[in-house]
Design an enzyme around this catalytic site. Structure first.
Site, PDB file in Angstrom:
ATOM      1  N   ASP A  16      54.795  14.627   3.897  1.00 27.85           N
ATOM      2  CA  ASP A  16      56.035  12.960   2.955  1.00 27.85           C
ATOM      3  C   ASP A  16      56.281  13.673   1.744  1.00 27.85           C
ATOM      4  O   ASP A  16      55.844  14.980   1.536  1.00 27.85           O
ATOM      5  CB  ASP A  16      54.816  11.728   2.481  1.00 27.85           C
ATOM      6  CG  ASP A  16      55.960  10.493   2.131  1.00 27.85           C
ATOM      7  OD1 ASP A  16      56.998  11.284   2.562  1.00 27.85           O
ATOM      8  OD2 ASP A  16      54.447   9.787   1.373  1.00 27.85           O
ATOM      9  N   GLY A  17      57.898  13.064   1.338  1.00 29.98           N
ATOM     10  CA  GLY A  17      58.315  13.979   0.243  1.00 29.98           C
ATOM     11  C   GLY A  17      59.233  14.579  -0.013  1.00 29.98           C
ATOM     12  O   GLY A  17      59.905  14.851  -0.205  1.00 29.98           O
ATOM     13  N   ARG A  20      63.132  13.526  -1.710  1.00 27.09           N
ATOM     14  CA  ARG A  20      62.516  13.356  -2.658  1.00 27.09           C
ATOM     15  C   ARG A  20      62.292  14.802  -3.689  1.00 27.09           C
ATOM     16  O   ARG A  20      63.345  15.822  -3.874  1.00 27.09           O
ATOM     17  CB  ARG A  20      61.079  13.229  -3.699  1.00 27.09           C
ATOM     18  CG  ARG A  20      60.905  11.491  -3.656  1.00 27.09           C
ATOM     19  CD  ARG A  20      59.520  11.242  -4.046  1.00 27.09           C
ATOM     20  NE  ARG A  20      59.280  10.737  -2.574  1.00 27.09           N
ATOM     21  CZ  ARG A  20      57.967  10.755  -2.514  1.00 27.09           C
ATOM     22  NH1 ARG A  20      56.464  10.634  -3.433  1.00 27.09           N
ATOM     23  NH2 ARG A  20      57.518  10.649  -0.952  1.00 27.09           N
ATOM     24  N   HIS A  33      64.796  17.708   4.672  1.00 25.55           N
ATOM     25  CA  HIS A  33      64.004  17.874   6.118  1.00 25.55           C
ATOM     26  C   HIS A  33      63.872  19.464   6.364  1.00 25.55           C
ATOM     27  O   HIS A  33      63.169  19.039   7.604  1.00 25.55           O
ATOM     28  CB  HIS A  33      64.498  16.651   7.341  1.00 25.55           C
ATOM     29  CG  HIS A  33      64.279  14.790   6.423  1.00 25.55           C
ATOM     30  ND1 HIS A  33      63.031  14.314   6.085  1.00 25.55           N
ATOM     31  CD2 HIS A  33      65.292  13.773   6.322  1.00 25.55           C
ATOM     32  CE1 HIS A  33      63.450  13.425   6.322  1.00 25.55           C
ATOM     33  NE2 HIS A  33      64.864  13.065   6.145  1.00 25.55           N
ATOM     34  N   ASN A  62      57.999   4.881  14.532  1.00 23.51           N
ATOM     35  CA  ASN A  62      58.716   3.542  14.749  1.00 23.51           C
ATOM     36  C   ASN A  62      59.520   2.817  13.456  1.00 23.51           C
ATOM     37  O   ASN A  62      60.493   2.172  13.429  1.00 23.51           O
ATOM     38  CB  ASN A  62      57.564   2.024  15.222  1.00 23.51           C
ATOM     39  CG  ASN A  62      57.006   2.676  16.663  1.00 23.51           C
ATOM     40  OD1 ASN A  62      56.283   2.285  17.063  1.00 23.51           O
ATOM     41  ND2 ASN A  62      57.711   3.405  17.159  1.00 23.51           N
ATOM     42  N   GLU A  63      58.975   3.362  12.333  1.00 21.29           N
ATOM     43  CA  GLU A  63      59.318   2.620  11.205  1.00 21.29           C
ATOM     44  C   GLU A  63      60.612   3.289  10.500  1.00 21.29           C
ATOM     45  O   GLU A  63      61.347   2.008   9.534  1.00 21.29           O
ATOM     46  CB  GLU A  63      58.409   1.467  10.016  1.00 21.29           C
ATOM     47  CG  GLU A  63      57.095   0.718  10.358  1.00 21.29           C
ATOM     48  CD  GLU A  63      56.046   1.506  11.395  1.00 21.29           C
ATOM     49  OE1 GLU A  63      56.214   2.769  11.551  1.00 21.29           O
ATOM     50  OE2 GLU A  63      55.578   0.441  11.978  1.00 21.29           O
ATOM     51  N   ASN A  64      60.916   4.488  10.811  1.00 22.10           N
ATOM     52  CA  ASN A  64      61.644   4.795  10.203  1.00 22.10           C
ATOM     53  C   ASN A  64      63.204   4.609  11.390  1.00 22.10           C
ATOM     54  O   ASN A  64      63.974   4.905  10.013  1.00 22.10           O
ATOM     55  CB  ASN A  64      61.254   7.229  10.584  1.00 22.10           C
ATOM     56  CG  ASN A  64      60.546   7.593   9.424  1.00 22.10           C
ATOM     57  OD1 ASN A  64      59.850   8.671  10.091  1.00 22.10           O
ATOM     58  ND2 ASN A  64      59.629   7.067   8.832  1.00 22.10           N
ATOM     59  N   ARG A  67      66.138   3.057   8.564  1.00 18.12           N
ATOM     60  CA  ARG A  67      66.598   4.068   7.489  1.00 18.12           C
ATOM     61  C   ARG A  67      67.862   4.404   7.687  1.00 18.12           C
ATOM     62  O   ARG A  67      68.489   3.446   8.545  1.00 18.12           O
ATOM     63  CB  ARG A  67      66.166   5.641   7.411  1.00 18.12           C
ATOM     64  CG  ARG A  67      64.772   6.172   7.145  1.00 18.12           C
ATOM     65  CD  ARG A  67      64.089   6.931   7.059  1.00 18.12           C
ATOM     66  NE  ARG A  67      62.863   7.006   6.584  1.00 18.12           N
ATOM     67  CZ  ARG A  67      62.560   8.124   5.468  1.00 18.12           C
ATOM     68  NH1 ARG A  67      62.966   9.395   5.252  1.00 18.12           N
ATOM     69  NH2 ARG A  67      61.211   8.114   4.890  1.00 18.12           N
ATOM     70  N   ARG A 179      48.114  13.964   4.055  1.00 19.25           N
ATOM     71  CA  ARG A 179      49.178  13.111   3.375  1.00 19.25           C
ATOM     72  C   ARG A 179      49.719  13.893   1.708  1.00 19.25           C
ATOM     73  O   ARG A 179      48.786  14.195   0.269  1.00 19.25           O
ATOM     74  CB  ARG A 179      48.883  11.969   2.764  1.00 19.25           C
ATOM     75  CG  ARG A 179      50.437  11.254   3.186  1.00 19.25           C
ATOM     76  CD  ARG A 179      50.409  10.276   3.154  1.00 19.25           C
ATOM     77  NE  ARG A 179      51.416   9.505   3.112  1.00 19.25           N
ATOM     78  CZ  ARG A 179      52.229   8.097   3.585  1.00 19.25           C
ATOM     79  NH1 ARG A 179      51.654   7.496   3.941  1.00 19.25           N
ATOM     80  NH2 ARG A 179      53.746   7.965   2.804  1.00 19.25           N
ATOM     81  N   SER A 187      49.950   4.251   6.863  1.00 22.34           N
ATOM     82  CA  SER A 187      51.350   3.804   6.981  1.00 22.34           C
ATOM     83  C   SER A 187      51.948   4.083   8.450  1.00 22.34           C
ATOM     84  O   SER A 187      52.974   4.501   9.149  1.00 22.34           O
ATOM     85  CB  SER A 187      52.295   5.055   6.583  1.00 22.34           C
ATOM     86  OG  SER A 187      52.820   5.064   5.612  1.00 22.34           O
TER      87      SER A 187
HETATM   88  C1  FPP Z   1      58.498  12.249   4.843  1.00 21.45           C
HETATM   89  O1  FPP Z   1      59.673  12.390   3.933  1.00 21.45           O
HETATM   90  C2  FPP Z   1      59.086  12.775   6.185  1.00 21.45           C
HETATM   91  C3  FPP Z   1      60.052  12.395   7.328  1.00 21.45           C
HETATM   92  C4  FPP Z   1      60.619  10.785   7.495  1.00 21.45           C
HETATM   93  C5  FPP Z   1      60.134  13.100   8.835  1.00 21.45           C
HETATM   94  C6  FPP Z   1      59.574  14.905   8.710  1.00 21.45           C
HETATM   95  C7  FPP Z   1      59.970  15.785   9.449  1.00 21.45           C
HETATM   96  C8  FPP Z   1      60.179  16.565   9.782  1.00 21.45           C
HETATM   97  C9  FPP Z   1      59.391  17.424   8.344  1.00 21.45           C
HETATM   98  C10 FPP Z   1      61.085  17.108  10.253  1.00 21.45           C
HETATM   99  C11 FPP Z   1      60.282  17.140  11.734  1.00 21.45           C
HETATM  100  C12 FPP Z   1      61.310  17.307  12.708  1.00 21.45           C
HETATM  101  C13 FPP Z   1      60.375  18.058  13.557  1.00 21.45           C
HETATM  102  C14 FPP Z   1      61.071  19.488  14.481  1.00 21.45           C
HETATM  103  C15 FPP Z   1      58.869  17.650  14.226  1.00 21.45           C
HETATM  104  P1  FPP Z   1      60.207  11.278   3.962  1.00 21.45           P
HETATM  105  O2  FPP Z   1      61.945  11.315   3.792  1.00 21.45           O
HETATM  106  O3  FPP Z   1      60.133   9.700   3.642  1.00 21.45           O
HETATM  107  O4  FPP Z   1      60.891  11.694   2.350  1.00 21.45           O
HETATM  108  P2  FPP Z   1      60.549  10.977   0.644  1.00 21.45           P
HETATM  109  O5  FPP Z   1      59.200   9.390   0.856  1.00 21.45           O
HETATM  110  O6  FPP Z   1      60.488  11.615  -0.213  1.00 21.45           O
HETATM  111  O7  FPP Z   1      62.011   9.249   0.198  1.00 21.45           O
END
Ligand code: FPP
EC number: 2.5.1.-
Length: 232
Positions: A16-17, A20, A33, A62-64, A67, A179, A187
């Site tokens: 996560d993160g 940010r 990402h 599933n919740e992504n 976005r 996490r 989550s």
């Molecule tokens: C959470 O950060 C991260 C994700 C939803 C995606 C994680 C995916 C990757 C690291 C890439 C996966 C790809 C492969 C090839 C396995 P966030 O977007 O929720 O961050 P935030 O909470 O700071 O907004």
């Protein structure tokens, strides 16, 4: 090789993160990402070096789907691109790749990349990397129950029945769930399998996560006393 006395067979990570991390630098979320994928690559090899047998990562829930579509498309592309690009290195490192989650709703290009990665690495044995993609713990339990009911109509549902119809019944439950980013929740990750998992939370944003933080998590795990509901 590291000196860590690792006792974790299955390490699960909620990465996560990324968003940010990008925002802090004035960058688009997708670059967060992309940085996250680079971190994942480092952590995969670090985990293997420490003798971890299963590494599972929460890559898309599933919740992504809630976005913005530009971010979803970007994540899909990133995923299929890296799943292909890193295959040869993974085979060389003897790392098997598997995917947990629902295939329905995913673009054909992603499904194809998953199939190729699973097939090409199917004989690898050193570590199994499980990417949870289009994954949800509640959905997995529902899918398991539906499968059991279809195959055993009229039979009562038991813990064994649910366990043996999960996406990967042969994979041991996660010993440790990490996490990043300071959020303190599960989550919808490995809901059934996490009943007796230990947790390690770090304020590091996922792109900043390092093998040193991984070692801190593994060392912390070594000090935990797991009682599984029993007494010492
Ligand atoms: C959470 O950060 C991260 C994700 C939803 C995606 C994680 C995916 C990757 C690291 C890439 C996966 C790809 C492969 C090839 C396995 P966030 O977007 O929720 O961050 P935030 O909470 O700071 O907004």
């Amino acid at each position: 090789m590291t000196e860590i006395d690792n006792k974790v067979a299955h390490l699960a990570i909620i990465m996560d993160g990324n968003g940010r991390w990008a925002k802090k630098r004035g960058l688009p979320r997708l670059l967060g990402h992309r940085a996250g994928v680079n971190t994942l690559e480092r952590v995969v090899y670090a985990a293997k070096d420490r003798g971890i047998r299963y590494l599972s990562v929460y890559a898309f829930s599933n919740e992504n789907w809630n976005r913005p579509s530009v971010e979803i498309k970007g994540l899909m592309k990133l995923f299929s691109y890296y799943a292909r690009k890193k295959l040869r290195d993974l085979v060389k490192a003897d790392i098997r790749v598997r995917f947990a989650g629902r295939k329905e709703g995913l673009p054909d290009s992603v499904i194809k990349a998953m199939d190729v990665a699973e097939t090409e690495t199917s004989d690898c044995e050193k570590m199994t990397l499980i990417a949870c993609f289009n994954y949800g713990g509640r959905q997995e339990i529902v899918d398991s129950v539906n499968r059991f009911v279809k195959e055993h109509p009229g039979e009562p549902i038991s813990e064994d029945a649910i366990c043996s119809n999960l996406y990967m019944p042969e994979v041991p439950d996660p010993d440790l769930i990490v996490r990043t980013s300071g959020e303190l929740r599960l989550s919808n990750f490995w809901l059934w399998q996490s009943s007796y998992s230990e947790f390690f939370f770090t304020s590091s944003l996922w792109p900043d996560f390092t093998p040193e933080v991984l070692d801190e998590a593994l060392n912390t795990f070594n000090k935990r006393e797991r009682r599984y509901g029993g007494l010492k």
